[in-house]
Design a protein around this motif. Structure first.
Motif, mmCIF file in Angstrom:
data_model
loop_
_atom_site.group_PDB
_atom_site.id
_atom_site.type_symbol
_atom_site.label_atom_id
_atom_site.label_comp_id
_atom_site.label_asym_id
_atom_site.label_seq_id
_atom_site.Cartn_x
_atom_site.Cartn_y
_atom_site.Cartn_z
ATOM 1 N N GLY A 165 6.917 58.921 14.291
ATOM 2 C CA GLY A 165 8.086 58.271 14.858
ATOM 3 C C GLY A 165 9.053 57.712 13.836
ATOM 4 O O GLY A 165 10.146 57.258 14.200
ATOM 5 N N ARG A 166 8.690 57.755 12.557
ATOM 6 C CA ARG A 166 9.558 57.185 11.531
ATOM 7 C C ARG A 166 10.565 58.174 10.963
ATOM 8 O O ARG A 166 11.356 57.809 10.093
ATOM 9 C CB ARG A 166 8.732 56.601 10.382
ATOM 10 N N ALA A 167 10.570 59.410 11.456
ATOM 11 C CA ALA A 167 11.527 60.391 10.927
ATOM 12 C C ALA A 167 12.960 59.901 11.068
ATOM 13 O O ALA A 167 13.797 60.148 10.195
ATOM 14 C CB ALA A 167 11.362 61.735 11.642
ATOM 15 N N ILE A 168 13.251 59.182 12.133
ATOM 16 C CA ILE A 168 14.618 58.691 12.348
ATOM 17 C C ILE A 168 15.076 57.779 11.218
ATOM 18 O O ILE A 168 16.262 57.686 10.918
ATOM 19 C CB ILE A 168 14.717 57.960 13.707
ATOM 20 N N GLU A 169 14.118 57.116 10.547
ATOM 21 C CA GLU A 169 14.469 56.213 9.456
ATOM 22 C C GLU A 169 14.890 56.958 8.195
ATOM 23 O O GLU A 169 15.401 56.350 7.252
ATOM 24 C CB GLU A 169 13.280 55.304 9.128
ATOM 25 N N TYR A 170 14.691 58.275 8.178
ATOM 26 C CA TYR A 170 15.059 59.076 7.014
ATOM 27 C C TYR A 170 15.982 60.235 7.376
ATOM 28 O O TYR A 170 16.217 61.117 6.563
ATOM 29 C CB TYR A 170 13.806 59.576 6.297
ATOM 30 N N SER A 171 16.512 60.232 8.594
ATOM 31 C CA SER A 171 17.455 61.249 9.023
ATOM 32 C C SER A 171 18.858 60.767 8.682
ATOM 33 O O SER A 171 19.372 59.818 9.266
ATOM 34 C CB SER A 171 17.320 61.492 10.529
ATOM 35 N N LEU A 172 19.492 61.414 7.721
ATOM 36 C CA LEU A 172 20.725 60.890 7.130
ATOM 37 C C LEU A 172 21.865 60.741 8.118
ATOM 38 O O LEU A 172 22.671 59.817 8.005
ATOM 39 C CB LEU A 172 21.150 61.781 5.961
ATOM 40 N N ILE A 173 21.955 61.618 9.088
ATOM 41 C CA ILE A 173 23.060 61.533 10.039
ATOM 42 C C ILE A 173 23.005 60.236 10.843
ATOM 43 O O ILE A 173 24.026 59.733 11.317
ATOM 44 C CB ILE A 173 23.078 62.764 10.973
ATOM 45 N N GLU A 174 21.822 59.651 10.962
ATOM 46 C CA GLU A 174 21.667 58.391 11.686
ATOM 47 C C GLU A 174 22.231 57.207 10.895
ATOM 48 O O GLU A 174 22.445 56.130 11.447
ATOM 49 C CB GLU A 174 20.185 58.131 11.992
ATOM 50 N N PHE A 175 22.464 57.388 9.595
ATOM 51 C CA PHE A 175 22.949 56.299 8.739
ATOM 52 C C PHE A 175 24.473 56.210 8.719
ATOM 53 O O PHE A 175 25.027 55.264 8.145
ATOM 54 C CB PHE A 175 22.501 56.481 7.289
ATOM 55 N N VAL A 176 25.137 57.208 9.266
ATOM 56 C CA VAL A 176 26.597 57.276 9.142
ATOM 57 C C VAL A 176 27.253 56.083 9.827
ATOM 58 O O VAL A 176 27.024 55.819 11.005
ATOM 59 C CB VAL A 176 27.135 58.593 9.729
ATOM 60 N N ARG A 177 28.053 55.365 9.056
ATOM 61 C CA ARG A 177 28.810 54.218 9.547
ATOM 62 C C ARG A 177 30.172 54.225 8.841
ATOM 63 O O ARG A 177 30.294 54.774 7.736
ATOM 64 C CB ARG A 177 28.099 52.890 9.226
ATOM 65 N N PRO A 178 31.180 53.604 9.407
ATOM 66 C CA PRO A 178 32.423 53.435 8.660
ATOM 67 C C PRO A 178 32.144 52.711 7.339
ATOM 68 O O PRO A 178 31.299 51.808 7.288
ATOM 69 C CB PRO A 178 33.284 52.583 9.602
ATOM 70 N N GLY A 179 32.822 53.111 6.301
ATOM 71 C CA GLY A 179 32.615 52.470 5.011
ATOM 72 C C GLY A 179 31.531 53.112 4.164
ATOM 73 O O GLY A 179 31.135 52.554 3.139
ATOM 74 N N SER A 180 31.041 54.280 4.565
ATOM 75 C CA SER A 180 30.056 54.990 3.748
ATOM 76 C C SER A 180 30.701 55.461 2.447
ATOM 77 O O SER A 180 31.922 55.618 2.375
ATOM 78 C CB SER A 180 29.502 56.195 4.512
ATOM 79 N N PRO A 181 29.905 55.701 1.403
ATOM 80 C CA PRO A 181 30.473 56.163 0.131
ATOM 81 C C PRO A 181 31.197 57.506 0.273
ATOM 82 O O PRO A 181 30.916 58.286 1.193
ATOM 83 C CB PRO A 181 29.236 56.312 -0.765
ATOM 84 N N LEU A 182 32.124 57.767 -0.645
ATOM 85 C CA LEU A 182 32.719 59.095 -0.743
ATOM 86 C C LEU A 182 31.601 60.108 -0.971
ATOM 87 O O LEU A 182 30.630 59.808 -1.664
ATOM 88 C CB LEU A 182 33.691 59.168 -1.918
ATOM 89 N N MET A 183 31.744 61.300 -0.407
ATOM 90 C CA MET A 183 30.681 62.295 -0.576
ATOM 91 C C MET A 183 31.217 63.676 -0.844
ATOM 92 O O MET A 183 32.238 64.091 -0.297
ATOM 93 C CB MET A 183 29.791 62.336 0.667
ATOM 94 N N LEU A 184 30.484 64.380 -1.700
ATOM 95 C CA LEU A 184 30.703 65.798 -1.951
ATOM 96 C C LEU A 184 29.360 66.489 -1.765
ATOM 97 O O LEU A 184 28.381 66.143 -2.433
ATOM 98 C CB LEU A 184 31.220 66.029 -3.368
ATOM 99 N N ILE A 185 29.314 67.444 -0.849
ATOM 100 C CA ILE A 185 28.082 68.182 -0.571
ATOM 101 C C ILE A 185 28.279 69.641 -0.950
ATOM 102 O O ILE A 185 29.250 70.286 -0.527
ATOM 103 C CB ILE A 185 27.697 68.089 0.917
ATOM 104 N N HIS A 186 27.362 70.175 -1.766
ATOM 105 C CA HIS A 186 27.318 71.594 -2.083
ATOM 106 C C HIS A 186 26.162 72.204 -1.284
ATOM 107 O O HIS A 186 25.011 71.757 -1.417
ATOM 108 C CB HIS A 186 27.041 71.817 -3.573
ATOM 109 N N HIS A 187 26.435 73.231 -0.471
ATOM 110 C CA HIS A 187 25.371 73.790 0.366
ATOM 111 C C HIS A 187 25.562 75.286 0.548
ATOM 112 O O HIS A 187 26.696 75.764 0.717
ATOM 113 C CB HIS A 187 25.379 73.108 1.739
ATOM 114 N N GLY A 188 24.470 76.018 0.526
ATOM 115 C CA GLY A 188 24.515 77.452 0.739
ATOM 116 C C GLY A 188 24.439 77.804 2.210
ATOM 117 O O GLY A 188 23.705 77.161 2.973
ATOM 118 N N THR A 189 25.170 78.833 2.622
ATOM 119 C CA THR A 189 25.164 79.209 4.037
ATOM 120 C C THR A 189 23.845 79.865 4.449
ATOM 121 O O THR A 189 23.566 79.984 5.643
ATOM 122 C CB THR A 189 26.318 80.171 4.354
ATOM 123 N N ALA A 190 23.032 80.275 3.469
ATOM 124 C CA ALA A 190 21.739 80.888 3.781
ATOM 125 C C ALA A 190 20.578 79.972 3.390
ATOM 126 O O ALA A 190 19.459 80.449 3.193
ATOM 127 C CB ALA A 190 21.620 82.235 3.074
#
Length: 254
Positions: A165-190
């Motif tokens: 039941g603790r997975a939610i505590e590490y699911s990043l999308i659940e942390f999104v709030r106004p005022g989050s740091p600037l972010m750059l994500i590099h990700h492969g489509t595969a």
């Protein structure tokens, strides 16, 4: 160089300085991947060396691994928070303010950096974490854990040694709030570890909350595509990261 973990052991900080006389505009500390069970600070040395050649103060940091000093992912996050604080002190001694600093990493290391940057100790899901102004995530894991089946969520919880039941505590999308740091994500489509759809959904949630989050997609690239070698994406990743740190992070508060 080293910093002290919560259990008193010493963990590596590999420091890469720009050429003498180069004005410092930004700094970044990176955390390696390896599913929390493998890898070392040496893994992101090529990235740090190249970023330093662009005038960026770059550090690659280690953390305790599961079965090698860390009881669970909680210990890994604690180490990352300590490493970021040590990095901040090193940067300050070089004249770099916190507003010009970023954290980040690859895969599990990117996940740890994001957890530390987006939450405060002891208050998951509720408060922004102190320390850096931005995060650079290279094929991050754990962007949307609740999108996986309950069976896979439980398997992940067992892998990182946390209670059911603790997975939610590490699911990043659940942390999104106004005022989050600037972010750059590099990700492969595969990407076979974290589907590109998760990265897109996380990006969209960040933007909808009023945050700045840029997702750079690499067509047909699989997990770990950003390392030097046959993928051919290393230079592009370094170029985009340097531009982000120098043109966005370093100037956002000017």
């Amino acid at each position: 160089m080293a910093y002290e973990s919560a259990d008193g052991s010493e963990l590596p900080l590999l420091v890469f300085e720009p050429a003498e006389g180069t004005p410092l505009a930004a700094g970044i500390v990176l955390f390696h991947g390896g599913a929390l069970r493998a890898g070392s600070a040496n893994g992101l040395v090529p990235h740090c060396r190249e970023l330093a050649s662009r005038g960026i103060f770059a550090v690659s940091a280690g953390y305790r691994l599961l079965g090698q000093g860390a009881v669970s992912i909680d210990d890994c996050v604690t180490d990352v928070r300590r490493a970021v604080e040590h990095f901040r002190r090193l940067a300050a001694s070089r004249g770099l303010e916190a507003s010009r600093l970023a954290s980040g990493g690859s895969s599990a290391g990117a996940h740890l950096a994001l957890v530390a940057a987006m939450t405060a100790p002891g208050t998951p899901l509720t408060a922004p974490g102190p320390g850096v102004a931005a995060v650079v995530a290279l094929n991050p894991a754990g962007l949307d854990l609740l999108a996986f089946s309950p069976e896979l969520q439980r398997s992940i919880e067992q892998e990182v040694r946390i209670a059911a039941g603790r997975a939610i505590e590490y699911s990043l999308i659940e942390f999104v709030r106004p005022g989050s740091p600037l972010m750059l994500i590099h990700h492969g489509t595969a990407d076979e570890v974290e589907p590109i759809e998760h990265a897109r959904r996380f990006r969209d949630a960040m933007v909808q909350a009023g945050n700045e989050c840029t997702l750079l997609e690499y067509e047909h690239a699989e997990h770990g595509f950003h390392y030097p070698g046959h993928s051919g994406h290393f230079d592009d990743v370094i170029d985009a990261t340097a531009r982000f740190l120098l043109n966005r992070v370093a100037t956002v508060h000017e």
